[in-house]
Scaffold this motif. Structure first.
Motif, mmCIF file in Angstrom:
data_model
loop_
_atom_site.group_PDB
_atom_site.id
_atom_site.type_symbol
_atom_site.label_atom_id
_atom_site.label_comp_id
_atom_site.label_asym_id
_atom_site.label_seq_id
_atom_site.Cartn_x
_atom_site.Cartn_y
_atom_site.Cartn_z
ATOM 1 N N VAL A 118 19.713 10.060 55.798
ATOM 2 C CA VAL A 118 19.481 8.628 55.960
ATOM 3 C C VAL A 118 18.051 8.213 55.628
ATOM 4 O O VAL A 118 17.828 7.154 55.026
ATOM 5 N N VAL A 119 17.064 9.013 56.007
ATOM 6 C CA VAL A 119 15.664 8.616 55.849
ATOM 7 C C VAL A 119 15.282 8.342 54.389
ATOM 8 O O VAL A 119 14.626 7.321 54.113
ATOM 9 N N PRO A 120 15.652 9.173 53.426
ATOM 10 C CA PRO A 120 15.297 8.827 52.041
ATOM 11 C C PRO A 120 15.900 7.498 51.583
ATOM 12 O O PRO A 120 15.234 6.714 50.895
ATOM 13 N N GLY A 121 17.137 7.224 51.987
ATOM 14 C CA GLY A 121 17.752 5.945 51.642
ATOM 15 C C GLY A 121 17.046 4.772 52.297
ATOM 16 O O GLY A 121 16.912 3.701 51.697
ATOM 17 N N LEU A 122 16.589 4.960 53.536
ATOM 18 C CA LEU A 122 15.843 3.907 54.216
ATOM 19 C C LEU A 122 14.530 3.601 53.503
ATOM 20 O O LEU A 122 14.161 2.432 53.338
ATOM 21 N N ILE A 123 13.840 4.638 53.099
ATOM 22 C CA ILE A 123 12.550 4.451 52.425
ATOM 23 C C ILE A 123 12.743 3.725 51.089
ATOM 24 O O ILE A 123 12.021 2.771 50.778
ATOM 25 N N VAL A 124 13.720 4.174 50.310
ATOM 26 C CA VAL A 124 13.974 3.527 49.022
ATOM 27 C C VAL A 124 14.463 2.097 49.237
ATOM 28 O O VAL A 124 14.071 1.185 48.499
ATOM 29 N N GLY A 125 15.292 1.880 50.247
ATOM 30 C CA GLY A 125 15.755 0.527 50.545
ATOM 31 C C GLY A 125 14.606 -0.395 50.906
ATOM 32 O O GLY A 125 14.592 -1.568 50.502
ATOM 33 N N LEU A 126 13.645 0.109 51.656
ATOM 34 C CA LEU A 126 12.475 -0.692 52.012
ATOM 35 C C LEU A 126 11.639 -1.030 50.777
ATOM 36 O O LEU A 126 11.197 -2.172 50.607
ATOM 37 N N ILE A 127 11.448 -0.047 49.910
ATOM 38 C CA ILE A 127 10.679 -0.285 48.680
ATOM 39 C C ILE A 127 11.377 -1.316 47.801
ATOM 40 O O ILE A 127 10.743 -2.235 47.273
ATOM 41 N N VAL A 128 12.689 -1.199 47.650
ATOM 42 C CA VAL A 128 13.440 -2.154 46.825
ATOM 43 C C VAL A 128 13.413 -3.540 47.459
ATOM 44 O O VAL A 128 13.296 -4.544 46.752
ATOM 45 N N ALA A 129 13.502 -3.612 48.791
ATOM 46 C CA ALA A 129 13.463 -4.915 49.468
ATOM 47 C C ALA A 129 12.116 -5.597 49.265
ATOM 48 O O ALA A 129 12.065 -6.822 49.043
ATOM 49 N N VAL A 130 11.031 -4.839 49.325
ATOM 50 C CA VAL A 130 9.712 -5.415 49.074
ATOM 51 C C VAL A 130 9.613 -5.891 47.626
ATOM 52 O O VAL A 130 9.092 -6.979 47.351
ATOM 53 N N PHE A 131 10.136 -5.101 46.699
ATOM 54 C CA PHE A 131 10.140 -5.496 45.286
ATOM 55 C C PHE A 131 10.949 -6.774 45.075
ATOM 56 O O PHE A 131 10.531 -7.676 44.348
ATOM 57 N N GLN A 132 12.125 -6.848 45.720
ATOM 58 C CA GLN A 132 12.956 -8.040 45.582
ATOM 59 C C GLN A 132 12.281 -9.262 46.193
ATOM 60 O O GLN A 132 12.393 -10.368 45.655
ATOM 61 N N ALA A 133 11.609 -9.078 47.317
ATOM 62 C CA ALA A 133 10.921 -10.204 47.945
ATOM 63 C C ALA A 133 9.751 -10.677 47.086
ATOM 64 O O ALA A 133 9.482 -11.880 47.001
ATOM 65 N N ALA A 134 9.076 -9.749 46.442
ATOM 66 C CA ALA A 134 7.917 -10.111 45.623
ATOM 67 C C ALA A 134 8.325 -10.811 44.327
ATOM 68 O O ALA A 134 7.610 -11.677 43.832
ATOM 69 N N THR A 135 9.480 -10.430 43.787
ATOM 70 C CA THR A 135 9.894 -10.997 42.502
ATOM 71 C C THR A 135 10.991 -12.053 42.633
ATOM 72 O O THR A 135 11.407 -12.622 41.639
ATOM 73 N N ILE A 169 14.092 -11.643 43.163
ATOM 74 C CA ILE A 169 15.346 -11.189 42.557
ATOM 75 C C ILE A 169 16.309 -10.877 43.703
ATOM 76 O O ILE A 169 15.998 -10.081 44.584
ATOM 77 N N ASN A 170 17.490 -11.493 43.687
ATOM 78 C CA ASN A 170 18.449 -11.289 44.770
ATOM 79 C C ASN A 170 19.718 -10.619 44.270
ATOM 80 O O ASN A 170 20.822 -11.020 44.603
ATOM 81 N N GLU A 171 19.578 -9.609 43.492
ATOM 82 C CA GLU A 171 20.723 -8.879 42.954
ATOM 83 C C GLU A 171 21.144 -7.809 43.960
ATOM 84 O O GLU A 171 20.335 -6.974 44.380
ATOM 85 N N GLN A 172 22.424 -7.799 44.339
ATOM 86 C CA GLN A 172 22.906 -6.866 45.351
ATOM 87 C C GLN A 172 22.942 -5.422 44.843
ATOM 88 O O GLN A 172 22.675 -4.492 45.593
ATOM 89 N N THR A 173 23.291 -5.237 43.586
ATOM 90 C CA THR A 173 23.349 -3.873 43.062
ATOM 91 C C THR A 173 21.974 -3.240 42.959
ATOM 92 O O THR A 173 21.848 -2.021 43.022
ATOM 93 N N LEU A 174 20.942 -4.060 42.814
ATOM 94 C CA LEU A 174 19.583 -3.532 42.767
ATOM 95 C C LEU A 174 19.196 -2.907 44.110
ATOM 96 O O LEU A 174 18.411 -1.984 44.164
ATOM 97 N N SER A 175 19.788 -3.389 45.176
ATOM 98 C CA SER A 175 19.511 -2.843 46.493
ATOM 99 C C SER A 175 20.381 -1.623 46.794
ATOM 100 O O SER A 175 19.929 -0.665 47.414
ATOM 101 N N PHE A 176 21.634 -1.665 46.370
ATOM 102 C CA PHE A 176 22.587 -0.630 46.742
ATOM 103 C C PHE A 176 22.475 0.631 45.902
ATOM 104 O O PHE A 176 22.486 1.742 46.436
ATOM 105 N N LEU A 177 22.392 0.486 44.607
ATOM 106 C CA LEU A 177 22.447 1.632 43.702
ATOM 107 C C LEU A 177 21.301 2.631 43.888
ATOM 108 O O LEU A 177 21.561 3.846 43.951
ATOM 109 N N PRO A 178 20.037 2.205 44.017
ATOM 110 C CA PRO A 178 18.983 3.204 44.237
ATOM 111 C C PRO A 178 19.145 3.979 45.542
ATOM 112 O O PRO A 178 18.902 5.179 45.590
ATOM 113 N N ARG A 179 19.592 3.278 46.595
ATOM 114 C CA ARG A 179 19.812 3.987 47.864
ATOM 115 C C ARG A 179 20.915 5.021 47.740
ATOM 116 O O ARG A 179 20.813 6.122 48.280
#
Length: 89
Positions: free
Chosen positions: A25-42, A44-54
């Motif tokens: 779980v921890v690696p997915g949480l870390i990547v999810g947090l990084i993607v969420a920060v990226f989405q908030a900064a840009t 971009i509200n694409e759902q697959t961008l959040s799900f696929l990297p995790r």
């Protein structure tokens, strides 16, 4: 057959579960947090961008740690089997 033996077995089992779940779980949480920060900064509200990297990171973590996870489960099972005489008598 004392209650302390069962408490020890339960404690060891719960600790093993916590470690094995954290590995997945921890690696997915870390990547999810990084993607969420990226989405908030840009914005971009694409759902697959959040799900696929995790998903990919979780699968990679399982592939990398799979041998170690299997070894830990086998060691715990072997320890349980060795404790059978102390539980019975």
């Amino acid at each position: 057959m004392t209650p302390e033996v069962f408490v020890d077995i339960l404690r060891d089992a719960l600790w093993l579960i916590i470690i094995l779940v954290a590995i997945m779980v921890v690696p997915g949480l870390i990547v999810g947090l990084i993607v969420a920060v990226f989405q908030a900064a840009t914005s971009i509200n694409e759902q697959t961008l959040s799900f696929l990297p995790r998903l990919i990171v979780t699968l990679l973590a399982l592939m990398i740690a799979g041998h170690w996870i299997t070894g830990m489960i086998m060691d715990f099972t072997k320890d349980l089997i060795e404790r059978i005489p102390s539980i019975i008598g």
